[in-house]
Design a protein around this motif. Structure first.
Motif, short mmCIF file in Angstrom:
data_model
loop_
_atom_site.label_atom_id
_atom_site.label_comp_id
_atom_site.label_asym_id
_atom_site.label_seq_id
_atom_site.Cartn_x
_atom_site.Cartn_y
_atom_site.Cartn_z
N VAL A 562 3.19 5.06 6.88
CA VAL A 562 3.98 3.87 7.20
C VAL A 562 4.44 3.16 5.92
N ASP A 563 3.55 3.04 4.96
CA ASP A 563 3.92 2.36 3.71
C ASP A 563 4.98 3.15 2.95
N ARG A 564 4.85 4.49 2.92
CA ARG A 564 5.87 5.31 2.24
C ARG A 564 7.21 5.20 2.96
N TYR A 565 7.15 5.22 4.28
CA TYR A 565 8.40 5.12 5.05
C TYR A 565 9.09 3.79 4.76
N HIS A 566 8.34 2.71 4.77
CA HIS A 566 8.95 1.40 4.52
C HIS A 566 9.42 1.25 3.07
N ALA A 567 8.71 1.88 2.13
CA ALA A 567 9.19 1.87 0.74
C ALA A 567 10.52 2.60 0.64
#
Length: 592
Positions: A562-567
């Motif tokens: 999720v964090d990579r996707y949002h980054a």
């Protein structure tokens, strides 16, 4: 443009229409008549004149069929439409049948007497469909004229929009290259020509588009391609007039009135796909040979140019979605309704100045309306957004360089009990598909359970496929590949699919999260076997609402995804928005 349900498709209109159809059936000595949700092209979307199922029943879903008997009638549709079909049809006239769990071949023997005559329009049913029915004992399946058409006094005229050229720079191959490729395949299959009734195949082959079907840039037409790469394009001549130079001398135009003579005069084996070819079309051929559709997989394997084009379309659409979502959070009127949501979202897409059309009727369902999988708001069902509920918005756009399809679910105030957990389970399913790595030869049926497993842990599921194929400025539903329990089509590099698990609590709320993905070759990591593997790359870059995520349910790897996707959303979409929109995006893309 916002559109409501056609007022002619309402439950109260069904009784006199069914009565007229039964009177016509008596003149044909029929015990039953089959009404599909199909036209001669066997596509999912049809022109208004071909909305026969909606006309007779009131049901406006995109899948199903009706069978009308002398003293009873039934409508067959799948789990996506369980709620909708009950709302739109009169139970005193139509019994509803869960299809495909119960097929027509299962239902008919108990409904018709031995020797019962079932009528069908041979232009609206494929060879495979009718062959299956004709295997039933004690049933006389007869081709007749269409009883709906005969009893529909104000039936709309056929569409006749001019064809347009699709740029080779976006297609990645010229029409000449594609015709040569198909001709080689026909030679290998031992046929002299192949007849297709599918406009998407013709559009892909000739690098053309049209405007005969709402929301989908297709020209309604038929075609015969020959083993010498010549093509007979069957359509109204005026439709092809604007693109004659593009088509060139090897593409000949035949009017629909002359189609039977053209097909009947073809020599040598003529290929057709029984799964899609109408009975009437196959019977026009004097030397027919069943072969697999030579277009479907080639169209599904997108060129590098198509992937590059649709990547840009998705970035543009992502920025429009961000502007819409910020509006939803901070600028919508206090009394905003579902219709306001539909209009606002289309407005943000139109502001790109590149929108050709939306890619399907926007689904904007608040609360219990969101639990209707293919809900489409109208003036009668329109609901204020309210508070302490959730809103599901499933929408898409048609740009010249790509077709988009995205679903996001957002909280409106405090989410209902259980909604956050259900949302997180759905998110886990989306992550599982997004991260999947699989061998060549794996089909959608092999992957579908990955998306459902988190919901299964909570004794939950959803009654639709996990993903469908998507075109590039073509159909938002474009096969043959899917991620579903029944799809046996192996996934191949270049295919574009949706990834859209969901959960629906009838009467309360609906949840769905959807990104588009495409298949690429996976790089072998150190220590991996020397075998070819595939994986997915994401095309859709729009925040997933953090306010509905239960972080405690996510594993460390899932939180990292999720964090990579949002980054990535921030890096790709951030430069395309500014001011308050960029500030909102930054907050929504903050690490978990």
């Amino acid at each position: 443009m916002f559109q409501t349900f056609d007022v002619t498709a309402r439950p109260e209109a069904a009784a006199p229409r069914v009565a007229r159809l039964r009177a016509w059936m008596a003149t044909q000595d029929l015990d039953a008549f089959l009404v599909p949700r199909a036209d001669a092209h066997q596509g999912e979307y049809v022109a208004p004149r071909d909305e026969r199922m909606a006309y007779i029943s009131g049901f406006t879903g995109s899948a199903g069929f009706v069978v009308v008997l002398r003293d009873r009638a039934a409508i067959f549709t799948d789990g996506r439409y369980t709620v909708q079909v009950r709302a739109q049809t009169d139970p005193a006239i139509f019994e509803t049948v869960n299809w495909p769990a119960t097929g027509l071949a299962d239902w008919l023997p108990g409904a018709l007497p031995d020797g019962g005559r079932l009528g069908f329009d041979p232009m609206l049913h494929s060879v495979t469909q009718i062959e299956g029915l004709r295997k039933l004992s004690g049933l006389d399946v007869v081709a007749v004229s269409n009883g709906i058409d005969a009893t529909w006094p104000d039936r709309p005229a056929p569409p006749n929009a001019p064809m347009t050229i699709y740029p080779q720079a976006l297609a990645g191959k010229s029409a000449t290259e594609k015709r040569a490729e198909i001709a080689t395949a026909l030679q290998a299959a031992g046929v002299a020509s192949y007849v297709t009734n599918q406009p998407e195949a013709v559009a892909w082959l000739l690098n053309i588009r049209g405007a005969d079907i709402a929301r989908t840039p297709l020209p309604q037409c038929f075609a015969v391609i020959h083993a010498d790469a010549g093509v007979d394009l069957i359509c109204a001549p005026e439709k092809a007039a604007p693109i004659t130079d593009h088509l060139g001398p090897d593409v000949r135009i035949t009017a629909p009135a002359d189609m039977a003579a053209l097909l009947g005069g073809l020599t040598g084996p003529v290929g057709h796909d029984p799964a899609s070819c109408p009975v009437a079309l196959a019977e026009m051929l004097t030397d027919a040979k069943a072969i697999p559709d030579p277009f479907a997989l080639r169209r599904a394997r997108k060129t590098g140019a198509e992937i590059a084009a649709t990547t840009e379309a998705h970035l543009r659409d992502g920025a429009a979605m961000v502007r819409f979502l910020r509006w939803l959070d901070h600028e919508r009127p206090a009394d905003a309704t579902e219709i306001d949501v539909v209009r606002a979202l289309e407005g943000f897409r139109r502001d790109t100045n590149q929108l050709k059309d939306i890619s399907f009727e926007t689904i904007a369902g608040v609360g219990s309306n969101g639990a209707i999988v293919h809900y489409r708001v109208n003036e009668d069902t329109n609901r204020k957004l309210g508070t302490d509920t959730i809103l599901l918005v499933d929408s898409g756009a048609q740009y010249l360089d790509g077709t988009t399809d995205i679903t996001r679910t957002m909280p409106l105030g405090t989410p209902p009990d259980g909604a956050v957990r259900a949302f997180t389970r759905v998110l886990q399913g989306l992550i599982a598909i997004s991260r999947a790595r699989f061998p060549v030869g794996v089909a959608g049926a092999h992957l579908d359970a990955l998306a459902r497993a988190p919901l299964w842990m909570d004794h939950r599921d959803y009654d639709h496929g996990t993903g469908h194929g998507v075109g590039v400025y073509l159909g938002v539903h474009d096969g043959p590949a899917r991620i579903s329990r029944v799809s046996q089509v192996p996934l191949e590099a270049g295919m574009i699919l949706s990834n859209e698990p969901g959960y629906y609590r009838e009467g309360e709320y609906g949840i769905r999260i959807e990104n588009l993905i495409h298949v690429v070759e996976a790089v072998r990591p150190d220590g991996g076997d020397d075998r070819k593997m595939l994986r997915f790359e994401t095309l859709t870059w729009v925040p997933i609402d953090r306010r509905l995520i239960d972080r405690a349910l996510l594993s460390p790897d899932e939180r990292a995804w999720v964090d990579r996707y949002h980054a990535d959303v921030m890096s790709k979409i951030g430069p395309r928005v500014d001011g308050a929109e960029r500030e909102w995006l930054t907050a929504m893309c903050a690490p978990l």
